[in-house]
Write a protein that holds these residues in place. Structure first.
Motif, short mmCIF file in Angstrom:
data_model
loop_
_atom_site.label_atom_id
_atom_site.label_comp_id
_atom_site.label_asym_id
_atom_site.label_seq_id
_atom_site.Cartn_x
_atom_site.Cartn_y
_atom_site.Cartn_z
N ARG A 188 37.53 28.29 45.95
CA ARG A 188 36.77 29.13 46.47
C ARG A 188 37.13 30.57 45.57
O ARG A 188 38.03 31.03 45.84
N VAL A 189 35.98 31.24 45.14
CA VAL A 189 35.88 32.51 44.86
C VAL A 189 34.96 33.28 45.64
O VAL A 189 34.10 33.17 46.00
N ILE A 190 35.49 34.62 45.99
CA ILE A 190 34.69 35.62 46.71
C ILE A 190 34.37 36.66 45.97
O ILE A 190 35.36 37.28 45.08
N VAL A 191 33.09 37.06 45.70
CA VAL A 191 32.61 38.27 44.95
C VAL A 191 31.88 39.13 45.81
O VAL A 191 31.15 38.93 46.70
N GLN A 192 32.28 40.34 45.60
CA GLN A 192 31.35 41.43 46.35
C GLN A 192 30.94 42.51 45.17
O GLN A 192 31.89 42.90 44.39
N PHE A 193 29.54 42.77 45.29
CA PHE A 193 29.02 43.93 44.41
C PHE A 193 28.15 44.68 45.01
O PHE A 193 27.82 44.36 46.28
N LYS A 194 27.61 45.77 44.52
CA LYS A 194 26.78 46.57 45.05
C LYS A 194 25.39 46.66 43.94
O LYS A 194 25.44 46.93 43.06
N ILE A 195 24.29 46.89 44.66
CA ILE A 195 23.05 46.94 44.16
C ILE A 195 22.67 48.28 44.26
O ILE A 195 22.43 48.90 45.66
N ASP A 196 22.90 49.39 43.24
CA ASP A 196 22.66 50.67 43.38
C ASP A 196 21.21 51.17 43.73
O ASP A 196 20.46 50.37 43.93
N LYS A 197 21.07 52.64 43.99
CA LYS A 197 19.82 53.12 43.95
C LYS A 197 18.84 52.72 43.03
O LYS A 197 17.62 52.73 43.22
N GLN A 198 19.25 52.62 41.68
CA GLN A 198 18.18 52.10 40.74
C GLN A 198 17.88 50.58 40.37
O GLN A 198 17.42 50.12 39.55
N GLY A 199 18.71 49.98 41.49
CA GLY A 199 18.66 48.51 41.45
C GLY A 199 19.52 47.69 40.59
O GLY A 199 19.46 46.38 40.27
N LYS A 200 20.64 48.36 39.80
CA LYS A 200 21.48 47.79 39.08
C LYS A 200 22.82 47.17 39.70
O LYS A 200 22.97 47.72 40.87
N ILE A 201 23.40 46.37 39.06
CA ILE A 201 24.66 45.81 39.52
C ILE A 201 25.79 46.84 39.29
O ILE A 201 25.90 46.96 38.08
N THR A 202 26.58 47.16 40.33
CA THR A 202 27.83 47.99 40.07
C THR A 202 28.92 47.67 41.06
O THR A 202 28.93 46.64 41.90
N GLU A 203 30.14 48.12 40.60
CA GLU A 203 31.22 47.89 41.36
C GLU A 203 31.52 46.34 41.75
O GLU A 203 31.55 45.96 42.96
N VAL A 204 31.65 45.53 40.96
CA VAL A 204 31.89 44.32 41.04
C VAL A 204 33.11 44.00 41.10
O VAL A 204 34.35 44.35 40.57
N ARG A 205 33.68 43.40 42.22
CA ARG A 205 34.95 42.91 42.43
C ARG A 205 35.34 41.44 43.35
O ARG A 205 34.51 40.94 43.68
N ALA A 206 36.19 40.68 42.72
CA ALA A 206 36.44 39.28 42.85
C ALA A 206 37.93 38.97 43.14
O ALA A 206 38.47 39.71 42.99
N ARG A 207 37.88 37.82 44.15
CA ARG A 207 39.07 37.24 44.51
C ARG A 207 39.27 35.70 44.31
O ARG A 207 38.26 35.18 44.89
N ALA A 208 39.95 35.46 43.52
CA ALA A 208 40.07 33.91 43.31
C ALA A 208 41.62 33.39 43.23
O ALA A 208 42.43 34.17 43.05
N PRO A 209 41.82 32.23 43.28
CA PRO A 209 43.25 31.79 43.17
C PRO A 209 44.01 32.08 41.45
O PRO A 209 45.18 32.02 41.81
N HIS A 210 43.00 32.32 40.69
CA HIS A 210 43.57 32.51 39.31
C HIS A 210 42.97 33.91 38.84
O HIS A 210 41.55 34.06 39.07
N PRO A 211 43.58 34.68 38.02
CA PRO A 211 42.78 35.90 37.34
C PRO A 211 41.60 35.45 36.54
O PRO A 211 40.62 36.33 36.40
N ARG A 212 41.62 34.27 35.75
CA ARG A 212 40.79 33.79 34.98
C ARG A 212 39.46 33.40 35.68
O ARG A 212 38.27 33.86 35.17
N LEU A 213 39.53 32.93 36.67
CA LEU A 213 38.49 32.59 37.61
C LEU A 213 37.80 34.02 38.10
O LEU A 213 36.70 34.27 38.14
N GLU A 214 38.53 35.13 38.40
CA GLU A 214 37.95 36.34 39.14
C GLU A 214 37.20 37.05 37.68
O GLU A 214 36.18 37.52 37.92
#
Length: 240
Positions: A177-203
Motif C-alpha cells: 500500500r502506498v499513500i500519496v497526497q498532493f494539491k491542485i492549486d488555483k491554476q489547476g496544476k499538481i503541487t506539493e506531492v508527498r508519498a508514504r510507502a514501505p520503501h523509498p523507491r516506491l515513494e
C-alpha cells in the motif's frame, strides 16, 4: 610521782591543725613567689606629659581682602542705520497673503477603499464546493458526479503509469500500500506531492506518476479558485 608538765599544755592534740595551717602558709608563699614580677625602671612609662616640651603652634592670621567685582561687559555697538533720502525710491518686498478664498477650494470626492480580497485556505477534496474538473469530466454538472469522475480518472491514470514490478525487485511480497497526497492549486496544476510507502523507491515512483497528471480546472470555494488537497491510496499485489 607527779608529772612535770601541765596536762593542758599538751600540743600533740592539735598537731593535725598545725600541720594544715603550715601547708596553707607554704602554698601561699609559693604562689606569691611565682606571681611576683619585676620591671626595669627604664621600661616604665608613667604617662606623664612634660608641658615644657610642647611647642607653641603659631596660627596664621587670615586677612580678609576686599576683591572688587569684575567690570561689566562693554555695551554692544550700535547698529548702523542707513539714511535714505526721500527722493530715492526704495523697493519694498511684497508679502503674499496666505488666506484662501472660497473659489480656491477644490471639492474632494468620496474616497472609496479598495476591497480586500479574503484569503481562502486550501480545502480538502471531500468538502470542496466546486471540485476540480479532470479532462473528460467537463460535461457533468452535478458536483458529486464530477467527484466520482475525477476519482475514477485519476485512479486509472495511476494504475496505467505506476510500475508494479518494482515491488518484487525490492524483495517485497503480498499486498503493498502506498499513500500519496498532493494539491491542485488555483491554476489547476499538481503541487506539493508527498508519498508514504514501505520503501523509498516506491515513494519516488508514486511521486513521479502523480506529477504526470494533466492540468485541471481549479476547484472553487464561494466562487473563488482555491487549492484542493487530494489523498490517493495506491494498492497492488506483488506476485511471489
Amino acid at each position: 610521782m607527779e608529772p612535770k608538765k601541765n596536762p593542758k599544755a599538751d600540743l600533740s592534740k592539735r598537731s593535725v591543725l598545725f600541720l594544715q595551717l603550715g601547708l596553707i602558709l607554704v602554698l601561699f608563699v609559693t604562689w606569691q613567689a611565682i606571681e611576683w614580677k619585676t620591671y626595669e625602671k627604664s621600661e616604665i612609662d608613667t604617662g606623664m606629659v612634660q608641658m615644657d616640651q610642647l611647642d607653641d603652634e603659631e596660627i596664621p592670621i587670615t586677612e580678609m581682602q576686599n576683591t572688587p567685582p569684575p567690570p561689566p561687559p562693554p555695551p554692544p555697538a550700535p547698529e548702523i542705520i542707513e539714511v535714505v533720502e526721500d527722493e530715492e525710491e526704495v523697493e519694498e518686498d511684497e508679502i503674499e497673503s496666505t488666506e484662501t478664498s472660497l473659489e480656491d477650494i477644490v471639492e474632494v470626492e468620496e474616497v472609496v477603499e479598495a476591497p480586500v480580497e479574503e484569503e481562502v485556505a486550501d480545502v480538502p477534496f471531500a468538502v470542496i464546493e466546486d471540485v476540480p474538473i479532470f479532462p473528460g469530466c467537463e460535461n457533468l454538472k452535478d458536483n458529486d458526479e464530477r467527484k466520482a469522475c475525477m476519482s475514477e480518472k485519476v485512479m486509472k491514470f495511476v494504475q496505467k503509469e505506476f510500475d508494479t514490478d518494482l515491488g518484487s525487485e525490492l524483495g517485497l511480497s503480498g499486498i503493498t500500500r502506498v499513500i500519496v497526497q498532493f494539491k491542485i492549486d488555483k491554476q489547476g496544476k499538481i503541487t506539493e506531492v508527498r508519498a508514504r510507502a514501505p520503501h523509498p523507491r516506491l515513494e519516488q515512483e508514486a511521486a513521479r506518476v502523480v506529477n504526470k497528471l494533466p492540468k485541471m480546472q481549479p476547484g472553487k470555494q464561494r466562487g473563488k479558485p482555491v487549492g484542493v488537497v487530494y489523498s490517493l491510496p495506491i494498492t497492488f499485489q506483488i506476485q511471489d
